[in-house]
Design an enzyme around this catalytic site. Structure first.
Site, PDB file in Angstrom:
ATOM      1  CG  ASP A   1     -15.271  34.864 -53.496  1.00 32.89           C
ATOM      2  OD1 ASP A   1     -14.663  35.621 -54.488  1.00 32.89           O
ATOM      3  OD2 ASP A   1     -16.514  35.157 -53.033  1.00 32.89           O
TER       4      ASP A   1
ATOM      5  CE1 TYR B   1     -17.314  30.930 -63.499  1.00 26.14           C
ATOM      6  CE2 TYR B   1     -17.747  33.141 -64.396  1.00 26.14           C
ATOM      7  CZ  TYR B   1     -17.652  32.140 -63.273  1.00 26.14           C
ATOM      8  OH  TYR B   1     -17.638  32.483 -61.866  1.00 26.14           O
TER       9      TYR B   1
ATOM     10  CG  ASP C   1     -12.580  17.342 -53.486  1.00 27.68           C
ATOM     11  OD1 ASP C   1     -11.574  17.272 -53.964  1.00 27.68           O
ATOM     12  OD2 ASP C   1     -13.387  16.395 -52.935  1.00 27.68           O
TER      13      ASP C   1
ATOM     14  CG  ASP D   1     -16.196  32.526 -58.837  1.00 28.78           C
ATOM     15  OD1 ASP D   1     -15.993  33.750 -58.664  1.00 28.78           O
ATOM     16  OD2 ASP D   1     -17.344  32.284 -58.883  1.00 28.78           O
TER      17      ASP D   1
ATOM     18  CE  LYS E   1     -14.441  16.939 -57.450  1.00 29.26           C
ATOM     19  NZ  LYS E   1     -13.850  15.932 -56.466  1.00 29.26           N
TER      20      LYS E   1
HETATM   21  C1  IPM Z   1     -15.460  37.355 -59.935  1.00 31.58           C
HETATM   22  C2  IPM Z   1     -17.165  37.576 -59.715  1.00 31.58           C
HETATM   23  C3  IPM Z   1     -17.373  37.346 -61.121  1.00 31.58           C
HETATM   24  C4  IPM Z   1     -17.344  35.928 -61.657  1.00 31.58           C
HETATM   25  C5  IPM Z   1     -19.006  37.489 -61.449  1.00 31.58           C
HETATM   26  C6  IPM Z   1     -19.290  39.194 -61.005  1.00 31.58           C
HETATM   27  C7  IPM Z   1     -19.221  37.559 -62.876  1.00 31.58           C
HETATM   28  O1  IPM Z   1     -17.530  36.546 -58.821  1.00 31.58           O
HETATM   29  O2  IPM Z   1     -14.798  38.100 -60.596  1.00 31.58           O
HETATM   30  O3  IPM Z   1     -14.880  36.548 -59.044  1.00 31.58           O
HETATM   31  O4  IPM Z   1     -17.915  35.136 -61.225  1.00 31.58           O
HETATM   32  O5  IPM Z   1     -16.051  35.588 -62.359  1.00 31.58           O
HETATM   33 MG    MG Z   2     -16.098  35.420 -57.628  1.00 32.77          MG
END
Ligand code: IPM
Ligand code: MG
Length: 368
Positions: A253, A142, A225, A249, A192
């Site tokens: 999710d 990032y 993975d 990230d 990884k």
């Molecule tokens: C998160 C989001 C952020 C990220 C975005 C909105 C920049 O997806 O907080 O997980 O990628 O970190």
């Molecule tokens: Mg995210």
């Protein structure tokens, strides 16, 4: 002594709506429990861009550095899709993370019993699920340099750099080991190392810290993975997962969706302690600004409310009050109050954002 301070950055889309419910909850803790905070409010993301032409002003950044905790709603929306990358709403959020040096991002994925049926996995795979993902938040791909879009041999090349120093790995690993000790004492470190040098170093550093300072914590390693696969195969095998910014990230999710709804999940981003001993901290729901439902009273305020519970626990030493708030949310769900995201279409009238907030306050009252 002055009260502890909180900067509220409600942001865009459903951010202001869910934050409105958090403010009601804060009011309850003030009157019913004597917990007083000095509250400040400001703009972030698209809202800040509309007012000031930037997703985060220097004044807001300075305020964030000054307060005891920042509570953020959500940023982004289709109105800002065509903005230059440097002033997109997300840049405001990334600047807060980077300049406050919030290196440890705690993302719990907990499945509330009442919602186990909502998971895309079979109920028995997720009921009782309680995972904590610790995502490194201020380094890796990032932020690594070089980055950019360059010309090379007559064509463009897009570059981002995955980069981790030993000290960056060290501090996030320690945060994860400490958390594991307070939970089920198991830590899985994810990278990884089979294809990336940054992963080899990551594994080495985590292994060394574990052997030296946390021999009591059961440490395992997994390729990212495989971790993604294991999360959807047998998620309950995990306790704490520690991983880098980009894998974190994605995996967070994935873990979030196991629980049935993104509308339920809070997060905490913690940095080094300030002079008063409190960690620099920002709390925010995992969900985004959900522009498709914003302004309609449809959003579930639970994730933002549970983020405030994390603030009570990690910034303000109010673990018992955090437990009280989490139990109130759980009770409301168990009693059947549901926002639209937690209902099958056509199975009745969902609770609105503010009805959900009111139900949580009623449950708080009942807890006294
Ligand atoms: C998160 C989001 C952020 C990220 C975005 C909105 C920049 O997806 O907080 O997980 O990628 O970190
Ligand atoms: Mg995210």
């Amino acid at each position: 002594m002055s009260n502890p301070s909180i900067l509220i950055l409600a942001g865009d889309g459903i951010g202001p709506e869910v934050m409105g419910e958090v403010k009601k909850i804060m009011g309850w803790f003030d009157t019913a429990r004597g917990l007083k905070f000095d509250l400040y409010e400001d703009l972030v993301g698209g809202a800040a861009y509309d007012a000031h032409g930037t997703p985060l002003t220097d004044e807001t950044m300075a305020k964030a550095q000054e307060v005891d905790a920042v509570l953020l709603g959500a940023v982004g929306g289709p109105a800002y899709d065509d903005l230059d990358f440097s002033i997109k709403p997300e840049r405001g959020l990334l600047r807060l993370r980077k300049e406050m040096d919030l290196f440890a991002n705690l993302r719990p994925a907990q499945c509330f019993d009442a919602l186990a049926g909502f998971s895309s996995l079979k109920k028995e795979l997720v009921s009782g699920l309680d995972i904590m993902i610790v995502r490194e938040l201020t380094s890796g791909s990032y932020f690594g340099e070089p980055r950019g879009i360059f010309e090379e041999n007559g064509e463009r090349v897009g570059i981002n750099t995955q980069r981790y120093t030993e000290s960056e790995i060290d501090r996030v690993a320690r945060a994860a080991f400490e958390l594991a000790r307070k939970r089920d004492n198991r830590l899985c470190s994810v990278e990884k190392a089979n294809v990336m040098e940054s992963g080899i170093l990551w594994r080495e550093v985590v292994t060394k810290i574990g052997a030296q300072d946390y021999p009591d914590v059961e440490l395992s390693h997994m390729y990212a993975d495989n971790c993604a696969m294991q999360l959807v195969r047998t998620p309950k095998q995990f306790d704490v997962i520690v991983t880098d910014n980009l894998f974190g990230d994605i995996l967070s999710d994935c873990a979030a969706m196991l629980t049935g709804s993104l509308g339920m999940l809070p997060s905490a981003s913690l940095g080094v302690p300030m002079e008063n001993g409190r960690p620099r901290a920002m709390y925010e729901p995992v969900h985004g600004s959900a522009p498709d439902i914003s302004g309609q009273g449809l959003a579930n305020p639970s994730a933002c409310i549970l983020s405030f519970a994390m603030a009570l626990r990690y910034s303000f030493d109010q673990g018992a009050e955090a437990d009280r708030l989490e139990a109130a949310v759980e009770k409301v769900l168990a009693d059947g109050t549901r926002t639209a995201d937690l209902m099958q279409k056509g199975t009745g009238k969902p609770a609105s954002t503010s009805e959900m907030g009111d139900a949580i306050i009623a449950a708080l009252n009942a807890s006294l």
